[in-house]
Design an enzyme around this catalytic site. Structure first.
Site, PDB file in Angstrom:
ATOM      1  N   ASP A  12      -0.796 -10.299  -4.194  1.00 22.42           N
ATOM      2  CA  ASP A  12      -0.829  -9.442  -2.999  1.00 22.42           C
ATOM      3  C   ASP A  12      -1.130 -10.317  -1.785  1.00 22.42           C
ATOM      4  OD1 ASP A  12      -0.868  -6.967  -1.505  1.00 22.42           O
ATOM      5  OD2 ASP A  12      -3.038  -7.179  -1.374  1.00 22.42           O
ATOM      6  N   SER A  13      -0.851  -9.775  -0.612  1.00 19.68           N
ATOM      7  CA  SER A  13      -1.190 -10.490   0.616  1.00 19.68           C
ATOM      8  C   SER A  13      -2.704 -10.698   0.720  1.00 19.68           C
ATOM      9  CB  SER A  13      -0.703  -9.692   1.827  1.00 19.68           C
ATOM     10  OG  SER A  13      -1.336  -8.419   1.847  1.00 19.68           O
ATOM     11  N   TYR A  44       0.483  -8.888   5.815  1.00 20.14           N
ATOM     12  CA  TYR A  44       1.924  -9.136   5.833  1.00 20.14           C
ATOM     13  C   TYR A  44       2.668  -7.997   6.557  1.00 20.14           C
ATOM     14  CZ  TYR A  44       1.966 -12.791   2.121  1.00 20.14           C
ATOM     15  OH  TYR A  44       1.824 -13.934   1.368  1.00 20.14           O
ATOM     16  N   GLY A  45       1.980  -6.839   6.639  1.00 14.62           N
ATOM     17  CA  GLY A  45       2.655  -5.593   7.004  1.00 14.62           C
ATOM     18  C   GLY A  45       3.476  -5.605   8.281  1.00 14.62           C
ATOM     19  N   CYS A  75       2.117  -5.562  -4.151  1.00 15.76           N
ATOM     20  CA  CYS A  75       2.162  -5.450  -2.697  1.00 15.76           C
ATOM     21  C   CYS A  75       3.488  -4.776  -2.359  1.00 15.76           C
ATOM     22  CB  CYS A  75       2.106  -6.854  -2.094  1.00 15.76           C
ATOM     23  SG  CYS A  75       2.332  -6.903  -0.315  1.00 15.76           S
ATOM     24  N   ASN A  76       3.414  -3.656  -1.666  1.00 14.72           N
ATOM     25  CA  ASN A  76       4.645  -2.929  -1.316  1.00 14.72           C
ATOM     26  C   ASN A  76       5.478  -3.707  -0.308  1.00 14.72           C
ATOM     27  OD1 ASN A  76       4.483   0.174  -2.325  1.00 14.72           O
ATOM     28  ND2 ASN A  76       2.466  -0.709  -2.055  1.00 14.72           N
ATOM     29  N   THR A  77       4.795  -4.360   0.632  1.00 18.28           N
ATOM     30  CA  THR A  77       5.519  -5.080   1.675  1.00 18.28           C
ATOM     31  C   THR A  77       6.332  -6.209   1.043  1.00 18.28           C
ATOM     32  OG1 THR A  77       3.644  -4.553   3.100  1.00 18.28           O
ATOM     33  CG2 THR A  77       5.225  -6.156   3.940  1.00 18.28           C
ATOM     34  N   GLU A 162      -9.219  -5.296   5.165  1.00 13.93           N
ATOM     35  CA  GLU A 162      -9.409  -6.750   5.007  1.00 13.93           C
ATOM     36  C   GLU A 162     -10.685  -7.217   5.707  1.00 13.93           C
ATOM     37  OE1 GLU A 162      -7.402  -9.429   3.460  1.00 13.93           O
ATOM     38  OE2 GLU A 162      -6.637  -7.706   2.362  1.00 13.93           O
ATOM     39  N   CYS A 196       1.057   1.509  -0.003  1.00 14.66           N
ATOM     40  CA  CYS A 196       0.467   0.200   0.275  1.00 14.66           C
ATOM     41  C   CYS A 196      -0.717   0.070  -0.663  1.00 14.66           C
ATOM     42  CB  CYS A 196       0.002   0.118   1.731  1.00 14.66           C
ATOM     43  SG  CYS A 196      -0.971  -1.375   2.090  1.00 14.66           S
ATOM     44  N   THR A 197      -0.801  -1.052  -1.343  1.00 16.37           N
ATOM     45  CA  THR A 197      -1.833  -1.166  -2.385  1.00 16.37           C
ATOM     46  C   THR A 197      -3.244  -1.271  -1.813  1.00 16.37           C
ATOM     47  OG1 THR A 197      -1.436  -3.557  -2.500  1.00 16.37           O
ATOM     48  CG2 THR A 197      -0.249  -2.153  -4.071  1.00 16.37           C
ATOM     49  N   HIS A 198      -3.363  -1.475  -0.512  1.00 18.17           N
ATOM     50  CA  HIS A 198      -4.692  -1.452   0.108  1.00 18.17           C
ATOM     51  C   HIS A 198      -5.215  -0.010   0.250  1.00 18.17           C
ATOM     52  CE1 HIS A 198      -3.824  -5.584   1.335  1.00 18.17           C
ATOM     53  NE2 HIS A 198      -5.025  -5.690   1.862  1.00 18.17           N
TER      54      HIS A 198
HETATM   55  N1  DGL Z   1      -1.073  -4.477   0.207  1.00 10.43           N
HETATM   56  C1  DGL Z   1       0.197  -4.705   0.775  1.00 10.43           C
HETATM   57  C2  DGL Z   1       1.143  -3.569   0.580  1.00 10.43           C
HETATM   58  O1  DGL Z   1       1.074  -2.920  -0.457  1.00 10.43           O
HETATM   59  C3  DGL Z   1       0.313  -5.388   2.094  1.00 10.43           C
HETATM   60  C4  DGL Z   1      -0.607  -5.084   3.178  1.00 10.43           C
HETATM   61  C5  DGL Z   1      -0.446  -6.081   4.292  1.00 10.43           C
HETATM   62  O2  DGL Z   1      -0.637  -7.265   4.046  1.00 10.43           O
HETATM   63  O3  DGL Z   1      -0.116  -5.648   5.404  1.00 10.43           O
HETATM   64  O4  DGL Z   1       1.992  -3.322   1.384  1.00 10.43           O
END
Ligand code: DGL
Length: 278
Positions: A12-13, A44-45, A75-77, A162, A196-198
């Site tokens: 993940d990011s 990363y978003g 990570c979805n992104t 974060e 988003c996994t966050h």
């Molecule tokens: N956790 C990531 C996701 O699922 C990325 C979040 C990020 O870095 O912006 O998209």
């Protein structure tokens, strides 16, 4: 580095992938795992396609070099912007027998069994929303059903997470703001994908502002169950993954910082190693 450990790589990011890892470990505790958070370059978003693709390719290459036969982009992104290109263009060059899986398709496959009225809400990063990955994947699985998909980007949520600002009035403000904006766009949403996994780290706050009738799709348990199915269907990959129940953590930020923050997300102390990807 322990050479004969063939871990399942989880990337993940930043910290968000820990919400996937902790669920995978509950379902499949026997395997070894190698988590990599690119915390130094998160989020990363809001980054361009090119940058997310390059960063993700560097991470995947590193995890393969460290012996992972299988990598989950938690990570979805990264799944939205890099997975397909890596699978189609890079894999045969960097590791032909390796496998890379994402989190978007497994989540979308749950939609038909959950929605009653077909109104689906997606909360995700700017990059995931702009990629249209969710509407496109939902379109592919829709069969004869009619789905009405509404997406909203929540650019403030990942920085809040974060930076350990989850339990603050600022977090409440931004959670409420985006949830209300989504429900204004479509008040009939009955199924909400946290794309988003966050975001599961904010779920206790999201639930305060969403009607209790709305079903919330959290990706961790879904990805964990789909991975279990995948291992049964792909014996050739399963056999190459070692099983000593070992979990290791890599971060591109300082290991102290990662260890302190990961403890909050995982509920236990871990040890991390700092690495560089570029
Ligand atoms: N956790 C990531 C996701 O699922 C990325 C979040 C990020 O870095 O912006 O998209």
């Amino acid at each position: 580095m322990i050479k004969d450990i063939k871990s399942i790589g989880v990337f993940d990011s930043g910290y968000g992938g820990l919400t996937i890892l902790r669920e995978i470990v509950k379902v499949l505790p026997q395997y070894d795992y190698l988590y990599l958070g690119d915390n130094a370059r998160a989020p990363y978003g809001s980054r361009s396609f090119e940058v997310v693709y390059n960063y993700t390719l560097q991470a995947v290459t590193k995890l393969f070099e460290m012996g992972c036969p299988l990598i989950i982009l938690a990570c979805n992104t990264a799944s939205a912007k890099a997975l397909r290109t890596i699978q189609q263009k890079d894999l045969h060059r960097i590791n032909p027998s390796g496998r890379v899986l994402g989190v978007i398709r497994p989540s979308v496959e749950e939609v038909p069994s959950l929605t009653r009225n077909g109104h689906i809400g997606i909360l995700a990063t700017v990059g995931t929303v702009a990629s249209q990955s969710y509407p496109l994947e939902i379109e592919k699985i829709k069969g004869t059903s009619n789905f009405h998909v509404t997406q909203l980007a929540c650019p403030m949520w990942v920085p809040i997470i974060e930076n350990q600002e989850i339990e603050t009035p600022g977090a409440d403000y931004f959670v409420r703001k985006y949830v209300e904006m989504l429900l204004t766009k479509d008040p009939d949403i009955d199924t909400l994908i946290l794309g988003c996994t966050h975001y599961p780290l904010l779920i206790h706050k999201i639930k305060q502002y969403i009607p209790s009738t709305v079903r919330i799709i959290e990706q961790g348990p879904i990805v964990a169950n789909k991975l279990q199915d995948y291992m049964i269907r792909h014996q050739e990959i399963d056999e190459r993954c070692s099983r000593t129940g070992n979990i290791r953590f890599l971060t591109t930020e300082s290991s102290d910082l990662f260890e302190n923050n990961a403890e909050v997300f995982l509920g236990k102390r871990i040890e991390a190693t700092q690495i560089s990807l570029d």
